[in-house]
Design a protein around this motif. Structure first.
Motif, PDB file in Angstrom:
ATOM      1  N   ALA A   6      -2.244   5.113  -5.216  1.00  0.00           N
ATOM      2  CA  ALA A   6      -1.995   5.645  -3.878  1.00  0.00           C
ATOM      3  C   ALA A   6      -3.216   6.391  -3.371  1.00  0.00           C
ATOM      4  CB  ALA A   6      -0.788   6.583  -3.888  1.00  0.00           C
ATOM      5  N   LEU A   7      -3.310   6.490  -2.056  1.00  0.00           N
ATOM      6  CA  LEU A   7      -4.257   7.397  -1.415  1.00  0.00           C
ATOM      7  C   LEU A   7      -3.486   8.605  -0.908  1.00  0.00           C
ATOM      8  CD1 LEU A   7      -6.680   5.165   0.705  1.00  0.00           C
ATOM      9  CD2 LEU A   7      -6.947   6.010  -1.633  1.00  0.00           C
ATOM     10  N   LEU A   8      -4.086   9.778  -1.059  1.00  0.00           N
ATOM     11  CA  LEU A   8      -3.444  11.017  -0.662  1.00  0.00           C
ATOM     12  C   LEU A   8      -4.034  11.500   0.665  1.00  0.00           C
ATOM     13  CD1 LEU A   8      -2.530  10.743  -3.574  1.00  0.00           C
ATOM     14  CD2 LEU A   8      -3.032  13.168  -3.932  1.00  0.00           C
ATOM     15  N   PHE A   9      -3.137  11.830   1.608  1.00  0.00           N
ATOM     16  CA  PHE A   9      -3.524  12.300   2.938  1.00  0.00           C
ATOM     17  C   PHE A   9      -3.033  13.737   3.118  1.00  0.00           C
ATOM     18  CE2 PHE A   9      -3.546   7.785   3.174  1.00  0.00           C
ATOM     19  CZ  PHE A   9      -4.331   7.388   4.246  1.00  0.00           C
ATOM     20  N   GLY A  10      -3.861  14.580   3.736  1.00  0.00           N
ATOM     21  CA  GLY A  10      -3.419  15.942   4.039  1.00  0.00           C
ATOM     22  C   GLY A  10      -4.416  16.977   3.589  1.00  0.00           C
ATOM     23  N   GLU A  11      -3.917  18.011   2.906  1.00  0.00           N
ATOM     24  CA  GLU A  11      -4.747  19.110   2.418  1.00  0.00           C
ATOM     25  C   GLU A  11      -4.461  19.358   0.946  1.00  0.00           C
ATOM     26  OE1 GLU A  11      -3.511  22.157   5.094  1.00  0.00           O
ATOM     27  OE2 GLU A  11      -5.099  21.762   6.554  1.00  0.00           O
ATOM     28  N   ARG A  12      -5.360  20.107   0.294  1.00  0.00           N
ATOM     29  CA  ARG A  12      -5.223  20.371  -1.142  1.00  0.00           C
ATOM     30  C   ARG A  12      -3.862  20.993  -1.460  1.00  0.00           C
ATOM     31  NH1 ARG A  12      -7.018  24.789  -4.667  1.00  0.00           N
ATOM     32  NH2 ARG A  12      -7.966  25.846  -2.876  1.00  0.00           N
ATOM     33  N   PRO A  28       0.841  -1.204   0.000  1.00  0.00           N
ATOM     34  CA  PRO A  28       0.000   0.000   0.000  1.00  0.00           C
ATOM     35  C   PRO A  28       0.872   1.248   0.000  1.00  0.00           C
ATOM     36  CG  PRO A  28      -0.063  -1.083   2.134  1.00  0.00           C
ATOM     37  CD  PRO A  28       0.657  -2.012   1.213  1.00  0.00           C
ATOM     38  N   LEU A  29       0.452   2.244  -0.765  1.00  0.00           N
ATOM     39  CA  LEU A  29       1.231   3.470  -0.926  1.00  0.00           C
ATOM     40  C   LEU A  29       0.368   4.663  -0.526  1.00  0.00           C
ATOM     41  CD1 LEU A  29       3.662   5.144  -1.951  1.00  0.00           C
ATOM     42  CD2 LEU A  29       2.732   4.920  -4.261  1.00  0.00           C
ATOM     43  N   ALA A  30       0.854   5.439   0.433  1.00  0.00           N
ATOM     44  CA  ALA A  30       0.198   6.674   0.859  1.00  0.00           C
ATOM     45  C   ALA A  30       1.080   7.850   0.484  1.00  0.00           C
ATOM     46  CB  ALA A  30      -0.060   6.666   2.360  1.00  0.00           C
ATOM     47  N   VAL A  31       0.456   8.962   0.074  1.00  0.00           N
ATOM     48  CA  VAL A  31       1.180  10.176  -0.283  1.00  0.00           C
ATOM     49  C   VAL A  31       0.667  11.310   0.585  1.00  0.00           C
ATOM     50  CG1 VAL A  31       1.723  11.815  -2.119  1.00  0.00           C
ATOM     51  CG2 VAL A  31       1.504   9.387  -2.657  1.00  0.00           C
ATOM     52  N   LEU A  32       1.580  12.062   1.198  1.00  0.00           N
ATOM     53  CA  LEU A  32       1.228  13.196   2.046  1.00  0.00           C
ATOM     54  C   LEU A  32       1.389  14.483   1.249  1.00  0.00           C
ATOM     55  CD1 LEU A  32       3.079  12.187   5.346  1.00  0.00           C
ATOM     56  CD2 LEU A  32       0.861  11.391   4.476  1.00  0.00           C
ATOM     57  N   ILE A  33       0.345  15.320   1.234  1.00  0.00           N
ATOM     58  CA  ILE A  33       0.393  16.589   0.503  1.00  0.00           C
ATOM     59  C   ILE A  33      -0.170  17.706   1.378  1.00  0.00           C
ATOM     60  CG2 ILE A  33       0.194  15.467  -1.756  1.00  0.00           C
ATOM     61  CD1 ILE A  33      -2.758  16.411  -1.812  1.00  0.00           C
ATOM     62  N   ASP A  34       0.214  18.948   1.046  1.00  0.00           N
ATOM     63  CA  ASP A  34      -0.369  20.132   1.671  1.00  0.00           C
ATOM     64  C   ASP A  34      -0.288  21.274   0.673  1.00  0.00           C
ATOM     65  OD1 ASP A  34       2.270  20.934   1.703  1.00  0.00           O
ATOM     66  OD2 ASP A  34       2.445  21.108   3.867  1.00  0.00           O
ATOM     67  N   SER A  35      -0.620  22.487   1.119  1.00  0.00           N
ATOM     68  CA  SER A  35      -0.626  23.599   0.166  1.00  0.00           C
ATOM     69  C   SER A  35       0.778  24.032  -0.234  1.00  0.00           C
ATOM     70  CB  SER A  35      -1.394  24.795   0.739  1.00  0.00           C
ATOM     71  OG  SER A  35      -0.764  25.302   1.895  1.00  0.00           O
TER      72      SER A  35
END
Length: 477
Positions: A345-351, A319-326
């Motif tokens: 992947a699933l993306l976690f965080g904010e736009r 499983p692959l998770a990606v962390l993002i923010d502004s």
């Protein structure tokens, strides 16, 4: 910034276009004559005139949007006059640069003139070593100041307390309001060992902050990694020439540490300002294989598709998770958008920020460079990134990554920053919304905990979702 590194040449123009351009350039020469003691127009071989004409030709032939040469020259002449009013002693080179900067500023926030030293600095940054403060800035349209997009860990800026979201109001004794991005950057730059005093305005803080930053040779570390409760964690701080290779090496190292018994992988793209376009494609390729990753659309060329060059996924079956923010910007958005659209992947965080354009460096006479926006890029789904950004599958706030010990806590982590809506295309079609989950569904144990300063909620949520198999159950339904 998303860079297409290389040296391009302007395309030929049709006769009618050439006539209009020649007429506009002649108006520029006449206007420039009023700035000279002799009141004579510069000759067509004058180095400053050649520089202006070269930039204008590139803009007309290669910029993303069609432009009227007369309107561009009107803007340039206004820049000339403003510079002369502000500085009666300005020489012809300074006047020319002001004309060019005014013209480029009317196009978009990212195009700009680069002197020889600046071109060399960009090359050094792409190699991974350069003199500077270690922060990325962009114009803030609302305030007229410079907004800090990111301040890399263990750089002079971060150690002095500068952080993402800060607005730079003054550099030494020079007010930032009214300066072009190029002028501001030139004010910050200087030899290693020298210091720069910055007056900062911080969202949520009524009292301006005064910090002194000492320039050093910044040796960037584009990839950091560690094991997090049996999950591989890879943070990409930016995309330079080494990034893709280092991602492979980091993942292989962690597989070796665990005898290939990894529970999953978290790819952290928060506060990543971007960098080399092709490196973003290569990193996405490492987890996707031979599929379309991104496409670009410019004014003078057809749609170009960029696909993976391998059939392998280095983290196959994990499983692959990606962390993002502004602060996730540009090439980092290429990676996040491709992994989400391809359901890898699933993306976690904010736009993410929403910078969906490509800048090309053009070589000018005398060693100067022109950074020009030449294309927009689109996700595999066809959705634009410009202004819309990438929406996470799981919203986790605050999304900011806590800094290492010894640096200031990023109190502004919950403050998102995105392009000024006035600069966005009103006719752009929004990308399709992604499938979403709540923290209560994927990481209830994290959702129940109170928000605490210095606690990395997005990372903890992603790791919990992977470790409890909720991640896999959600994505296979």
């Amino acid at each position: 910034m998303l860079l297409a590194m290389g040296f391009e040449a302007a395309c030929a123009m049709l006769p009618t276009e050439r006539d209009r351009t020649d007429a506009a350039l002649e108006r520029y020469r006449v206007a420039f004559a009023t700035m000279r003691p002799s009141a004579l127009p510069p000759t067509t071989s004058d180095p400053n005139y050649v520089l202006f004409a070269d930039v204008l030709q590139h803009v007309l032939s290669s910029h993303l949007k069609p432009a009227d040469p007369e309107r561009l020259v009107d803007t340039a002449v206004a820049g000339l006059r403003k510079k002369q009013q502000d500085d009666r002693t300005a020489g012809e080179r300074a006047l020319t640069e002001s004309a060019i900067e005014a013209m480029l500023a009317s196009l978009d926030p990212y195009s700009g003139l680069l002197d020889t030293e600046h071109v060399r600095d960009i090359r050094d940054q792409m190699h991974g070593e350069f003199p500077g403060l270690g922060m990325v800035v962009t114009p803030d349209d609302r305030s007229g100041l410079l907004r800090v997009v990111s301040a890399d860990v263990n750089t002079p800026a971060a150690r002095a307390g500068v952080r993402a979201g800060d607005l730079i109001a003054r550099i030494d004794d020079r007010e930032v309001n009214g300066l072009s991005l190029h002028e501001a950057v030139m004010t910050v730059r200087g030899p290693s060992g020298g210091s720069v005093t910055l007056l900062l305005r911080r969202p949520g803080n009524d009292v301006p902050l005064l910090v002194s930053v000492t320039r050093t040779i910044v040796r960037s570390e584009p990839v950091l990694h560690r094991l997090e409760d049996g999950v591989a964690y890879i943070r990409i701080t930016h995309f330079n020439e080494q990034t893709s290779r280092l991602v492979h090496e980091a993942f292989d190292a962690m597989k070796g540490q665990t005898d290939s018994e990894l529970a999953g992988l978290v790819l952290d793209l928060r506060d990543n300002p971007g960098g080399l376009f092709e490196q973003g494609v290569r990193v996405a390729d490492a987890f996707l294989g031979a599929v379309d990753i991104v496409s670009t659309r410019g004014r003078v060329s057809d749609v170009q598709h960029y696909s993976g060059g391998t059939d392998d996924d280095v983290a196959r079956d994990l499983p692959l998770a990606v962390l993002i923010d502004s602060g996730t910007t540009s090439a980092a958005e290429v990676v996040a958008g491709a992994l989400q659209d391809r359901h890898r992947a699933l993306l976690f965080g904010e736009r993410s920020y929403g910078k969906g354009s490509v800048q090309t460096i053009f070589q000018l006479a005398g060693g100067d460079g022109l950074l020009l926006t030449t294309a927009r890029y689109f996700r595999p789904s066809g959705g634009p990134v410009e202004c819309f950004g990438i929406v996470p599958n799981v919203t986790v706030s605050p999304a900011g990554r806590p800094p290492p010990s010894g640096t200031w806590i990023r109190a502004a982590a919950s403050v998102e920053t995105h392009p000024d809506p006035a600069t966005c295309d009103p006719d752009a079609v929004a990308p399709p919304p992604p499938r979403t989950w709540t923290m209560a569904e994927l990481c209830p144990e994290v959702a129940r905990r109170p928000v605490q300063s210095g606690v990395d909620r997005p990372l903890h949520c992603a790791v919990a979702a992977i470790r409890t198999n909720r991640f896999e159950r959600a994505t296979t339904k």
